[in-house]
Enzyme design. Structure first.
Site: not given
Ligand code: PLP
Length: 431
Positions: A149, A248, A275
Site C-alpha cells: 500500500y 516507502d 504522516k
C-alpha cells in the site's frame, strides 16, 4: 450480528450524523479507510489518548490515526508551536527558514535522503518518487509488491499468474474485497518476502524496470514485516539492473530513529515518508540520492518543476520541526516500540494458551490483529473483537490495526491487553 446490533443501538447520534453526512458525501465520509460497517462513529473531541463520540462514549484510541497520530489527540508542545506559527501568518506563499529546518532534521535521521522535497501526503510523495525514478532512468516499468500500500492511488496489487515462472495464487478471500483507483503505471507485481520469484521477475524485465517500490513492513497489507534477507537482496537486485530502489517508510519511519532502513542497514536510492513528520498536519516527503534529486534544482538547465501550494505550509513545517526536536526523539521512539513489542508478545502468548484463532503481527508500536479462521469467518471473527472492544471503551481499526501513541500510559496498554484477552475468552466460551 448481536455485537453489531448492540453497536447500532448504542450510537443513535452517530447514526443521525451519518444520515446527514451521506446527503453530501458518498458513504457519509471522505476517507474509505476509516469507514466502519454499518456506519462510522462520529467523534466530537479528542484529548490525550481519548476520543469522545457524539453519543457521549469515551474510547482509548488504539488506532492513532493509522500511525500518523503518534503524538496523541492533543499535545501542549505542538499546540504552542502551532499557535505561534499561525500568529506569524497562516500561509506565506514564500520560502521560510522553517522549511530547511525541518528538511535538515529529517536528513539527519535519514542519511539516504541527501536532498528532499516536501509534498502533502504519503500518496503524493510516492507518486512523485515513482515518476522521478522513471524520469531518471528513462524506463517505464514499476515493480510493486502483493499486499503493498503506497497510498490511495497506489494499492491493492496482486500477483497475476502469468507474471511469474511459478506464480503463487493469492488467497481467494483477499481478492475483490475492495475496488480501488490505481494510477495506471506499467506495474510488475511481485510476491512479498519471496526473493527467488522476485529475482526471476526482475531478471526477465531487467532493462525496462525503472522503479522498485516497497514497504519494509507491509502496513495496510496486514503488518507483515519484510524479511531482512529479502529486503537486502532486493536492494542489490535493483542496483544490478539499474532500477531506482524506493523504500516507502511512510509508516515504518516511526519504528526507529532512522526508520527501518537504519535497523536493516539498507540505503535506498529514494525514500518516502509522511504522516507524523508533519507534526499532525498533512505531510509527505520524498528524497534520496543527490544525482537523482538535483533534477529539482531550479537553477539547473532543464530542471524538473515540482509545485504544490501547501508543500511548505509554515504551520506544518513548524509543527514537524518541533515534533522532531522535542517529541519524536530516539529514547521516546525506543520506549514506545518496546511497549508495542511487549504488548504483541503478551497478547499472542494468551491466544496461544487459549488456542484462539487469532494472532497479532507487526513490529514495535505498529500491529495488526488477524483472525485465522477461513473465508467469511475471518471478517466475522475480527468484527466481533472490534465491536466488543468498542463496548469496553477501546478503539482499534475495524480491519484490526493497533497502533500506539505517546499519550498512552503503560497502564492504558495493560488494560487494553486484558480487554483483548477477555473478549476473546468470552467468545471461546460462546462457541
Ligand atoms: N505509504 C504507506 C506505507 C502508507 O501506510 C500510507 C498511508 O497509510 C501511504 C503511503 C499514504 O499516505 P497518505 O495517506 O498520507 O497519502
Amino acid at each position: 450480528d448481536e455485537a453489531r446490533t448492540s453497536y447500532v443501538a448504542r450510537n443513535p447520534k452517530s447514526l443521525e450524523c451519518f444520515r446527514r453526512a451521506e446527503e453530501s458525501l458518498p458513504g457519509g465520509g471522505t476517507r474509505s479507510s476509516i469507514f466502519i460497517h454499518p456506519f462510522p462513529l462520529f467523534i466530537s473531541k479528542g484529548e490525550g489518548t481519548s476520543l469522545l463520540d457524539v453519543d457521549g462514549h469515551e474510547y482509548l484510541d488504539f488506532v492513532s490515526d493509522f500511525t500518523s497520530g503518534i503524538y496523541g489527540k492533543t499535545n501542549k508542545v505542538l499546540r504552542d508551536a502551532i499557535v505561534t506559527a499561525l500568529d506569524n501568518g497562516i500561509q506565506l506563499g514564500a520560502h521560510t527558514p522553517f522549511e530547511s529546518r525541518l528538511a535538515s532534521l529529517i536528513r539527519h535521521r535519514f542519511p539516504s535522503m541527501e536532498l528532499l522535497r516536501f509534498a502533502n501526503s504519503g500518496t503524493e510523495a510516492n507518486l512523485l518518487a515513482i515518476t522521478t525514478a522513471l524520469k531518471f532512468t528513462g524506463r517505464t516499468k514499476v515493480m510493486v509488491f502483493e499486499g503493498g500500500y503506497h497510498g490511495s492511488l497506489l494499492s491493492h496489487f496482486e500477483v497475476k499468474k502469468d507474471q511469474l515462472v511459478e506464480a503463487e495464487l493469492v488467497e481467494e478471500d483477499r481478492k475483490n474485497e475492495v475496488n480501488v483507483l490505481t494510477v495506471p503505471f506499467d506495474y510488475l507485481v511481485a510476491p512479498y518476502n519471496d526473493l527467488a520469484a522476485t529475482k526471476s521477475l526482475i531478471q526477465a524485465n531487467a532493462t525496462s524496470i525503472g522503479a522498485i517500490i516497497i514497504e519494509p513492513m507491509l502496513g495496510a497489507g496486514g503488518c507483515i514485516p519484510g524479511d531482512a534477507t529479502f529486503l537486502r537482496g532486493l536492494r542489490q537486485l535493483a542496483t544490478d539492473v539499474g532500477a531506482v530502489f524506493i523504500l516507502d517508510e511512510v509508516q515504518t519511519a516511526r519504528l526507529g530513529f532512522g526508520g527501518r532502513q537504519k535497523t536493516l542497514g539498507i540505503t535506498p536510492d529514494l525514500c518516502t515518508i509522511g504522516k507524523f513528520f508533519g507534526g499532525g498536519f498533512a505531510f509527505g516527503a520524498f528524497g534520496g540520492k543527490l544525482e537523482i534529486m538535483q533534477m529539482f534544482d531550479s537553477r539547473r538547465p532543464g530542471a524538473v518543476s515540482h509545485g504544490g501550494t501547501f508543500n511548505n505550509s509554515p504551520c506544518t513545517m513548524v509543527a514537524g520541526a518541533t515534533a522532531l526536536e522535542q517529541i519524536l526523539t530516539e529514547p521516546a521512539l525506543e520506549a514506545l516500540n518496546s511497549i508495542g513489542d511487549d504488548m504483541r508478545d503478551s497478547i499472542n502468548a494468551a491466544f496461544k494458551s487459549l488456542s484462539a484463532p487469532y494472532i497479532v503481527t507487526g513490529l514495535g508500536s505498529i500491529n495488526q490483529l488477524h483472525c485465522t479462521l477461513p473465508g467469511k469467518l475471518k471478517t466475522a471473527g475480527l468484527d466481533l473483537v472490534f465491536f466488543r472492544l468498542l463496548e469496553r471503551g477501546y478503539w482499534i481499526a475495524q480491519r484490526g490495526l493497533i497502533s500506539l501513541n505517546f499519550a498512552m500510559s503503560q497502564s492504558d496498554v495493560d488494560g487494553f491487553v486484558t480487554a483483548v484477552i477477555k473478549v476473546v475468552r468470552e467468545m471461546q466460551d460462546l462457541v
